[in-house]
Write a protein that holds these residues in place. Structure first.
Motif, mmCIF file in Angstrom:
data_model
loop_
_atom_site.group_PDB
_atom_site.id
_atom_site.type_symbol
_atom_site.label_atom_id
_atom_site.label_comp_id
_atom_site.label_asym_id
_atom_site.label_seq_id
_atom_site.Cartn_x
_atom_site.Cartn_y
_atom_site.Cartn_z
ATOM 1 N N ALA A 112 8.212 -5.356 -11.155
ATOM 2 C CA ALA A 112 9.223 -4.364 -11.834
ATOM 3 C C ALA A 112 9.799 -3.393 -10.742
ATOM 4 C CB ALA A 112 8.643 -3.707 -12.958
ATOM 5 N N ALA A 113 8.922 -2.952 -10.147
ATOM 6 C CA ALA A 113 9.449 -2.102 -9.048
ATOM 7 C C ALA A 113 10.500 -2.569 -8.170
ATOM 8 C CB ALA A 113 8.432 -1.192 -8.368
ATOM 9 N N ALA A 114 10.079 -4.018 -7.535
ATOM 10 C CA ALA A 114 10.791 -4.776 -6.740
ATOM 11 C C ALA A 114 12.078 -5.134 -7.312
ATOM 12 C CB ALA A 114 10.033 -5.986 -6.261
ATOM 13 N N GLU A 115 12.117 -5.604 -8.577
ATOM 14 C CA GLU A 115 13.154 -5.951 -9.096
ATOM 15 C C GLU A 115 14.386 -4.745 -9.078
ATOM 16 O OE1 GLU A 115 16.349 -7.616 -11.003
ATOM 17 O OE2 GLU A 115 14.848 -8.728 -10.216
ATOM 18 N N ALA A 116 13.751 -3.687 -9.597
ATOM 19 C CA ALA A 116 14.549 -2.085 -9.457
ATOM 20 C C ALA A 116 15.263 -1.922 -8.164
ATOM 21 C CB ALA A 116 13.827 -1.325 -9.948
ATOM 22 N N GLN A 117 14.373 -2.326 -7.177
ATOM 23 C CA GLN A 117 14.754 -2.009 -5.775
ATOM 24 C C GLN A 117 15.962 -3.033 -5.324
ATOM 25 O OE1 GLN A 117 13.986 0.442 -3.520
ATOM 26 N NE2 GLN A 117 15.295 -0.481 -2.195
ATOM 27 N N SER A 118 15.856 -4.188 -5.901
ATOM 28 C CA SER A 118 16.882 -5.191 -5.350
ATOM 29 C C SER A 118 18.150 -4.927 -6.012
ATOM 30 C CB SER A 118 16.355 -6.515 -5.975
ATOM 31 O OG SER A 118 16.796 -6.623 -7.335
ATOM 32 N N GLN A 119 18.419 -3.837 -6.950
ATOM 33 C CA GLN A 119 19.580 -3.338 -7.017
ATOM 34 C C GLN A 119 20.364 -2.645 -6.015
ATOM 35 O OE1 GLN A 119 21.002 -4.739 -9.834
ATOM 36 N NE2 GLN A 119 19.082 -5.756 -10.018
ATOM 37 N N GLN A 120 19.403 -2.095 -5.398
ATOM 38 C CA GLN A 120 19.785 -1.056 -4.162
ATOM 39 C C GLN A 120 19.955 -1.870 -2.796
ATOM 40 O OE1 GLN A 120 20.602 2.275 -4.516
ATOM 41 N NE2 GLN A 120 20.219 1.625 -6.873
ATOM 42 N N THR A 121 18.786 -2.582 -2.578
ATOM 43 C CA THR A 121 18.968 -3.671 -1.452
ATOM 44 C C THR A 121 18.623 -5.061 -2.077
ATOM 45 O OG1 THR A 121 16.678 -2.897 -1.206
ATOM 46 C CG2 THR A 121 18.138 -1.992 0.307
ATOM 47 N N PRO A 122 20.049 -5.821 -1.765
ATOM 48 C CA PRO A 122 19.540 -7.041 -2.577
ATOM 49 C C PRO A 122 18.835 -8.073 -1.866
ATOM 50 C CG PRO A 122 21.929 -6.838 -1.579
ATOM 51 C CD PRO A 122 21.207 -5.382 -1.292
ATOM 52 N N LEU A 123 18.477 -7.851 -0.704
ATOM 53 C CA LEU A 123 17.476 -8.640 0.241
ATOM 54 C C LEU A 123 16.139 -7.980 0.158
ATOM 55 C CD1 LEU A 123 17.108 -11.445 1.343
ATOM 56 C CD2 LEU A 123 17.878 -10.438 3.456
ATOM 57 N N LEU A 124 15.173 -8.684 -0.194
ATOM 58 C CA LEU A 124 13.683 -8.036 -0.231
ATOM 59 C C LEU A 124 12.855 -9.100 0.870
ATOM 60 C CD1 LEU A 124 13.243 -7.248 -4.101
ATOM 61 C CD2 LEU A 124 14.080 -5.726 -2.236
ATOM 62 N N PHE A 125 12.087 -8.486 1.451
ATOM 63 C CA PHE A 125 10.844 -9.116 2.079
ATOM 64 C C PHE A 125 9.660 -8.599 1.684
ATOM 65 C CE2 PHE A 125 14.466 -9.826 4.913
ATOM 66 C CZ PHE A 125 14.289 -10.853 5.649
ATOM 67 N N PHE A 126 8.717 -9.613 1.660
ATOM 68 C CA PHE A 126 7.197 -9.139 1.423
ATOM 69 C C PHE A 126 6.506 -9.325 2.358
ATOM 70 C CE2 PHE A 126 9.626 -9.826 -2.506
ATOM 71 C CZ PHE A 126 9.240 -8.790 -3.456
ATOM 72 N N LEU A 127 6.037 -8.523 3.155
ATOM 73 C CA LEU A 127 5.058 -8.642 4.377
ATOM 74 C C LEU A 127 3.630 -8.382 4.039
ATOM 75 C CD1 LEU A 127 7.123 -6.539 6.535
ATOM 76 C CD2 LEU A 127 7.568 -8.941 5.978
ATOM 77 N N PHE A 128 2.885 -9.385 4.056
ATOM 78 C CA PHE A 128 1.419 -9.257 3.363
ATOM 79 C C PHE A 128 0.588 -9.132 4.579
ATOM 80 C CE2 PHE A 128 3.501 -11.582 0.314
ATOM 81 C CZ PHE A 128 2.890 -11.698 -0.849
ATOM 82 N N THR A 129 -0.285 -8.167 4.462
ATOM 83 C CA THR A 129 -1.391 -7.754 5.731
ATOM 84 C C THR A 129 -2.501 -8.745 5.423
ATOM 85 O OG1 THR A 129 -2.745 -6.330 4.226
ATOM 86 C CG2 THR A 129 -0.769 -5.187 5.649
ATOM 87 N N GLU A 130 -3.260 -9.067 6.457
ATOM 88 C CA GLU A 130 -4.395 -9.859 6.419
ATOM 89 C C GLU A 130 -5.375 -9.231 5.757
ATOM 90 O OE1 GLU A 130 -7.033 -12.425 9.855
ATOM 91 O OE2 GLU A 130 -6.161 -10.252 10.418
ATOM 92 N N VAL A 131 -6.097 -10.383 4.800
ATOM 93 C CA VAL A 131 -7.380 -9.983 3.956
ATOM 94 C C VAL A 131 -8.105 -11.141 4.266
ATOM 95 C CG1 VAL A 131 -5.652 -9.152 2.013
ATOM 96 C CG2 VAL A 131 -6.084 -11.633 1.991
ATOM 97 N N ALA A 132 -9.240 -10.666 3.753
ATOM 98 C CA ALA A 132 -10.652 -11.598 4.021
ATOM 99 C C ALA A 132 -10.634 -12.846 3.345
ATOM 100 C CB ALA A 132 -11.720 -11.046 3.759
ATOM 101 N N ASN A 133 -9.883 -12.903 1.893
ATOM 102 C CA ASN A 133 -9.951 -14.102 1.129
ATOM 103 C C ASN A 133 -8.409 -14.325 0.821
ATOM 104 O OD1 ASN A 133 -10.055 -16.071 -0.761
ATOM 105 N ND2 ASN A 133 -11.113 -14.796 -2.288
ATOM 106 N N VAL A 134 -7.660 -15.196 1.425
ATOM 107 C CA VAL A 134 -6.286 -15.404 1.252
ATOM 108 C C VAL A 134 -5.667 -15.647 -0.145
ATOM 109 C CG1 VAL A 134 -4.469 -16.517 2.046
ATOM 110 C CG2 VAL A 134 -5.825 -16.012 3.630
ATOM 111 N N ALA A 135 -6.731 -16.485 -0.720
ATOM 112 C CA ALA A 135 -6.547 -16.623 -2.119
ATOM 113 C C ALA A 135 -6.505 -15.544 -2.980
ATOM 114 C CB ALA A 135 -7.764 -17.616 -2.567
ATOM 115 N N SER A 136 -6.821 -14.511 -2.644
ATOM 116 C CA SER A 136 -6.745 -13.507 -3.542
ATOM 117 C C SER A 136 -5.414 -12.968 -3.515
ATOM 118 C CB SER A 136 -7.690 -12.179 -3.031
ATOM 119 O OG SER A 136 -7.103 -11.761 -1.606
ATOM 120 N N LEU A 137 -4.478 -13.261 -2.772
ATOM 121 C CA LEU A 137 -3.140 -13.206 -2.675
ATOM 122 C C LEU A 137 -2.143 -13.976 -3.634
ATOM 123 C CD1 LEU A 137 -2.657 -12.815 1.264
ATOM 124 C CD2 LEU A 137 -2.766 -10.862 -0.448
ATOM 125 N N LYS A 138 -2.637 -14.840 -4.136
ATOM 126 C CA LYS A 138 -2.245 -15.784 -5.209
ATOM 127 C C LYS A 138 -1.495 -14.986 -6.433
ATOM 128 C CE LYS A 138 -2.323 -20.313 -7.538
ATOM 129 N NZ LYS A 138 -0.938 -20.332 -7.456
#
Length: 176
Positions: free
Chosen positions: A37-63
């Protein structure tokens, strides 16, 4: 660049380092990820969004986060670049990122120039995406997905722009 970088991960350690890199790359806005919801609201200000994920022990937790973005009803979210940053990810971690529809996995060294080049590949160029009921992401998975999941799929050509966001140039449905 008039784009927003969302940092998905802890605010300290790797998250702080990734925030520093994103600011150095010239993103107009760098924020901690706070949900779709916050990302969708931000897309009204900046139409292009990037999601930069930091390393985690269990990548599946990012699903769950990747699915919230990739299967969002909002075109601006679902076709936003997902990038995983990891020091030296295992083959399994890279495969998991591919299966979740990540656009790129960037490994050390995280130099500004190296990251800038990788990000530049994702904007102002036609990108081919592949969609099934369980996958949306770059087309590098087409052969794997069609072998595992016969049935209908969509092939989409998109173009991302810092000025206009995401544009779908072509949308073809196929029956396997």
């Amino acid at each position: 660049m008039k784009a927003c970088a969302y940092i998905v991960g802890p605010p300290d350690g790797p998250g702080a380092a990734l925030t520093h890199i994103a600011k150095g790359l010239g993103f107009s806005t760098v924020l901690p990820y706070a949900g779709p919801a916050a990302a969708e609201a931000q897309s009204q200000q900046t139409p292009l969004l990037f999601f930069l994920f930091t390393e985690v022990a269990n990548v599946a937790s990012l699903k769950p986060v990747a699915d919230d973005i990739r299967f969002s009803a909002s075109r601006r979210l679902r076709f936003s670049p997902l990038i995983y940053f990891a020091e030296s990810p295992s083959t399994e971690a890279i495969s998991s990122c591919i299966e979740m529809g990540f656009d790129d996995v960037i490994t050390m060294p995280f130099t500004s120039e190296r990251v800038r080049v990788r990000i530049a590949r994702l904007i102002d160029h036609t990108q081919v995406y592949f969609e099934t009921p369980a996958y949306l992401g770059p087309n590098r998975r087409v052969s794997m997905a069609s072998e595992r999941r016969p049935g209908q799929y969509r092939r989409l050509e998109i173009m991302r722009s810092a000025l206009t966001g995401v544009n779908v140039l072509r949308d073809d449905s196929h029956a396997a």
